[in-house]
Design a protein around this motif. Structure first.
Motif, PDB file in Angstrom:
ATOM      1  N   UNK A  49      54.333   0.615 -33.621  1.00  0.00           N
ATOM      2  CA  UNK A  49      53.306   1.273 -32.816  1.00  0.00           C
ATOM      3  C   UNK A  49      53.817   1.663 -31.426  1.00  0.00           C
ATOM      4  N   UNK A  50      55.113   1.474 -31.171  1.00  0.00           N
ATOM      5  CA  UNK A  50      55.696   1.826 -29.872  1.00  0.00           C
ATOM      6  C   UNK A  50      55.824   3.343 -29.768  1.00  0.00           C
ATOM      7  N   UNK A  51      55.356   3.952 -28.680  1.00  0.00           N
ATOM      8  CA  UNK A  51      55.487   5.407 -28.538  1.00  0.00           C
ATOM      9  C   UNK A  51      56.966   5.808 -28.509  1.00  0.00           C
ATOM     10  N   UNK A  52      57.248   7.005 -29.028  1.00  0.00           N
ATOM     11  CA  UNK A  52      58.629   7.474 -29.151  1.00  0.00           C
ATOM     12  C   UNK A  52      59.324   7.566 -27.802  1.00  0.00           C
ATOM     13  N   UNK A  53      58.573   7.882 -26.746  1.00  0.00           N
ATOM     14  CA  UNK A  53      59.215   8.016 -25.429  1.00  0.00           C
ATOM     15  C   UNK A  53      59.648   6.662 -24.849  1.00  0.00           C
ATOM     16  N   UNK A  54      59.154   5.565 -25.393  1.00  0.00           N
ATOM     17  CA  UNK A  54      59.569   4.250 -24.915  1.00  0.00           C
ATOM     18  C   UNK A  54      60.787   3.711 -25.656  1.00  0.00           C
ATOM     19  N   UNK A  55      61.190   4.377 -26.734  1.00  0.00           N
ATOM     20  CA  UNK A  55      62.398   3.977 -27.451  1.00  0.00           C
ATOM     21  C   UNK A  55      63.582   4.656 -26.768  1.00  0.00           C
ATOM     22  N   UNK A  56      64.569   3.898 -26.313  1.00  0.00           N
ATOM     23  CA  UNK A  56      65.667   4.504 -25.545  1.00  0.00           C
ATOM     24  C   UNK A  56      66.502   5.459 -26.387  1.00  0.00           C
ATOM     25  N   UNK A  57      66.967   6.531 -25.745  1.00  0.00           N
ATOM     26  CA  UNK A  57      67.834   7.502 -26.415  1.00  0.00           C
ATOM     27  C   UNK A  57      69.271   6.985 -26.483  1.00  0.00           C
ATOM     28  N   UNK A  58      69.680   6.212 -25.490  1.00  0.00           N
ATOM     29  CA  UNK A  58      71.053   5.717 -25.418  1.00  0.00           C
ATOM     30  C   UNK A  58      71.029   4.212 -25.186  1.00  0.00           C
TER      31      UNK A  58
END
Length: 119
Positions: A49-58
């Motif tokens: 349920x974590x929003x995609x913008x809170x998942x780090x890209x790097x």
């Protein structure tokens, strides 16, 4: 002798039988793969349920210590490490006496201008 509390010395407060559900092992998770420039893959798990913008890209790849990105075809470049400088290399970079005197004179002139004195 100190009185109070029923904890046995060395025991954790609140320790007791806990099921997996209490640890959060059954929470819905999503696996995200990261790749570094050397092709190493690292999989990290995040709450579903974590929003995609809170998942780090790097992230930092534990296999190589290099940055790893979510795009397999375009991983982050290998970091350019500066070579180790010896003491002699730093000595060669030092300013000459004339440059040092010029810098000092400029600094003193600016300080005097700010103070309004010409002493």
């Amino acid at each position: 002798m100190a009185a109070g509390g029923s904890a046995i010395r060395g025991s954790r407060v609140g320790a007791g039988p806990m099921g997996e559900q209490d640890h959060g092992y059954h929470a819905d998770r999503v696996a995200i793969s990261y790749w570094d420039a050397l092709g190493n893959e690292t999989v990290r798990y995040f709450a579903a349920n974590l929003p995609d913008e809170e998942i780090p890209e790097i992230i930092d790849c534990p296999s190589s210590g290099l940055p790893a990105g979510r795009d397999r075809n375009n991983p982050p470049e290998v970091a350019k490490l500066e070579p180790y400088k010896t003491h002699l290399a730093y000595v060669k970079e030092r300013r000459t006496e004339e440059e040092a005197e010029q810098l000092l004179d400029d600094a003193l002139r600016q300080l005097r201008e700010r103070r309004g004195t010409n002493a």
